[in-house]
Design a protein around this motif. Structure first.
Motif, short mmCIF file in Angstrom:
data_model
loop_
_atom_site.label_atom_id
_atom_site.label_comp_id
_atom_site.label_asym_id
_atom_site.label_seq_id
_atom_site.Cartn_x
_atom_site.Cartn_y
_atom_site.Cartn_z
N ALA A 121 0.85 -1.19 0.00
CA ALA A 121 0.00 0.00 0.00
C ALA A 121 0.89 1.24 0.00
CB ALA A 121 -0.91 0.00 1.22
N VAL A 122 0.31 2.36 -0.42
CA VAL A 122 1.02 3.64 -0.39
C VAL A 122 0.16 4.65 0.36
CG1 VAL A 122 2.20 3.20 -2.58
CG2 VAL A 122 0.05 4.48 -2.58
N THR A 123 0.84 5.61 0.98
CA THR A 123 0.15 6.75 1.59
C THR A 123 0.49 7.99 0.77
OG1 THR A 123 0.16 5.80 3.82
CG2 THR A 123 -0.08 8.19 3.65
N VAL A 124 -0.55 8.68 0.32
CA VAL A 124 -0.38 9.91 -0.45
C VAL A 124 -0.77 11.08 0.44
CG1 VAL A 124 -2.66 9.61 -1.50
CG2 VAL A 124 -1.03 11.17 -2.55
N ALA A 173 -3.66 23.02 5.32
CA ALA A 173 -3.04 21.92 6.05
C ALA A 173 -3.24 20.66 5.21
CB ALA A 173 -3.64 21.75 7.44
N PRO A 174 -2.31 19.72 5.28
CA PRO A 174 -2.37 18.57 4.38
C PRO A 174 -3.40 17.53 4.80
CG PRO A 174 -0.48 18.37 5.84
CD PRO A 174 -1.08 19.72 6.10
N VAL A 175 -3.81 16.72 3.82
CA VAL A 175 -4.64 15.55 4.05
C VAL A 175 -3.90 14.34 3.48
CG1 VAL A 175 -6.79 16.85 4.01
CG2 VAL A 175 -5.93 15.83 1.89
N SER A 176 -4.29 13.15 3.94
CA SER A 176 -3.63 11.92 3.50
C SER A 176 -4.65 10.83 3.25
CB SER A 176 -2.63 11.43 4.56
OG SER A 176 -1.63 12.38 4.82
N CYS A 177 -4.25 9.88 2.43
CA CYS A 177 -5.07 8.70 2.16
C CYS A 177 -4.14 7.53 1.86
CB CYS A 177 -6.02 8.95 0.99
SG CYS A 177 -7.05 7.53 0.55
N CYS A 222 -9.04 7.21 -3.72
CA CYS A 222 -9.06 8.01 -2.51
C CYS A 222 -9.98 9.20 -2.74
CB CYS A 222 -7.66 8.52 -2.16
SG CYS A 222 -6.55 7.27 -1.48
N PRO A 223 -10.95 9.46 -1.87
CA PRO A 223 -11.92 10.52 -2.13
C PRO A 223 -11.36 11.92 -1.89
CG PRO A 223 -12.36 9.52 0.00
CD PRO A 223 -11.26 8.71 -0.63
N GLY A 224 -11.83 12.85 -2.72
CA GLY A 224 -11.61 14.27 -2.47
C GLY A 224 -10.24 14.80 -2.79
N LEU A 225 -9.44 14.09 -3.57
CA LEU A 225 -8.10 14.58 -3.92
C LEU A 225 -8.20 15.44 -5.18
CD1 LEU A 225 -5.82 11.52 -3.12
CD2 LEU A 225 -6.74 13.29 -1.60
N GLY A 226 -8.59 16.68 -4.99
CA GLY A 226 -8.81 17.59 -6.10
C GLY A 226 -7.65 18.53 -6.32
N GLY A 227 -7.97 19.82 -6.54
CA GLY A 227 -6.97 20.81 -6.89
C GLY A 227 -5.87 20.94 -5.86
N GLY A 228 -4.62 20.97 -6.32
CA GLY A 228 -3.47 21.04 -5.44
C GLY A 228 -2.82 19.69 -5.19
N SER A 229 -3.51 18.60 -5.52
CA SER A 229 -2.99 17.27 -5.23
C SER A 229 -1.90 16.83 -6.20
CB SER A 229 -4.12 16.24 -5.23
OG SER A 229 -4.75 16.16 -6.50
N SER A 230 -1.80 17.45 -7.35
CA SER A 230 -0.77 17.07 -8.32
C SER A 230 0.61 17.14 -7.69
CB SER A 230 -0.82 17.99 -9.53
OG SER A 230 -1.92 17.70 -10.35
N GLY A 231 1.43 16.14 -7.96
CA GLY A 231 2.78 16.09 -7.43
C GLY A 231 2.90 15.41 -6.08
N SER A 232 1.79 15.05 -5.45
CA SER A 232 1.83 14.43 -4.12
C SER A 232 2.54 13.08 -4.18
CB SER A 232 0.41 14.23 -3.60
OG SER A 232 -0.27 15.46 -3.54
N PRO A 233 3.42 12.81 -3.22
CA PRO A 233 4.19 11.56 -3.25
C PRO A 233 3.35 10.36 -2.83
CG PRO A 233 4.66 12.74 -1.23
CD PRO A 233 3.77 13.65 -2.04
N TRP A 234 3.60 9.23 -3.48
CA TRP A 234 3.04 7.94 -3.09
C TRP A 234 4.15 7.19 -2.36
CZ3 TRP A 234 -0.52 5.50 -7.39
CH2 TRP A 234 -1.40 6.48 -7.87
#
Length: 263
Positions: free
Chosen positions: A168-171, A180-184, A200-212
């Motif tokens: 599994a990965v955490t983004v 403030a950040p959110v994670s899934c 993962c729900p609700g990962l909209g604008g700003g999520s691009s580039g988030s690490p897995w």
């Protein structure tokens, strides 16, 4: 199609994400941060040594005023010079203004400093034709007092050639609508040979580039790729890191003279 949507989402999704976070217990946040589940649940991210390695990208303003201008997410990866972050290529492509990276950003505060992006590196497939299978980029951030950003917050290992879904990965995400950040946490599944996806729900604008980040503390994806990260906020994509991504990392970490972009 949602080409720019990971950097510009609607108020409907903002309200959805805010309501979702309020409804979830703090215990879920701790479990997701540990990478053990629950899977497919988006929660507020606790401030930890691991989450401090993830930060928001900003268009630089005057002084230290950072409120409201973050547009993508990036994270620190280990490198010999301790000055490297990874994000999605479409976050940096075509940028001409000065950019800064703020690790561990929360509520207008930069607890680990504001780091200027000096230059960045894009894969050949992206620069030649915006190939979605090449949507990954590395940025070198300027040193402060002789120290690199990795000296301040640590860095995860960049890993190419891992099997999709092996763990599994955490983004961890900085949504445009929140400071403030959110994670899934979820288990990646193949979309095709060079793309992987998570639900993962609700990962909209700003999520691009988030690490897995997988269970071994390795970055095995960044949110982007197919449809600039996905046509909806509930299914997200990443390039599968292969030979091209590995070469780009080596170039970025060890051959800083080969500049591809500049702020």
């Amino acid at each position: 199609m949602k080409r720019a949507s990971r950097t510009s989402r609607t108020s409907r999704l903002s309200r959805y994400a805010a309501g979702l976070l309020l409804a979830l217990p703090s215990a879920s946040a701790s479990a997701a941060d540990a990478g053990t589940g629950p899977f497919g649940v988006t929660v507020a991210t606790a401030p930890t040594a691991q989450s401090a390695r993830v930060g928001a990208l900003f268009t630089a303003g005057r002084g230290d005023d950072l409120g409201g201008r973050h547009f993508c997410t990036a994270s620190v990866v280990h490198s010999p010079r301790h000055d490297l972050v990874v994000t999605a290529a479409h976050c940096l492509s075509g940028k001409t203004e000065r950019l800064v990276f703020v690790p561990g950003y929360r509520d207008g505060v930069a607890p680990y400093g504001v780091w200027t992006v000096g230059k960045w590196f894009l894969a050949d497939g992206w620069t030649a034709g915006r190939d979605e299978d090449s949507d990954v980029a590395f940025a070198v951030v300027d040193r402060q007092g002789g120290k690199g950003v990795e000296d301040a917050v640590g860095g995860n290992r960049f890993a190419a050639g891992t099997a999709t879904g092996a763990t599994a990965v955490t983004v961890t995400v900085y949504l445009n609508s929140q400071d403030a950040p959110v994670s899934c946490t979820d288990k990646p599944r193949p979309h095709h040979r060079m793309q992987q996806r998570i639900s993962c729900p609700g990962l909209g604008g700003g999520s691009s580039g988030s690490p897995w980040v997988n269970g071994d503390g390795q970055v095995v994806g960044v949110l982007g790729g197919h449809e600039d990260g996905g046509a909806t906020a509930d299914v997200s994509y990443s390039v599968v890191f292969g030979a091209e991504a590995a070469h780009l990392y080596e170039e970025s970490a060890g051959c800083h003279e080969s500049q591809v972009g500049s702020s």
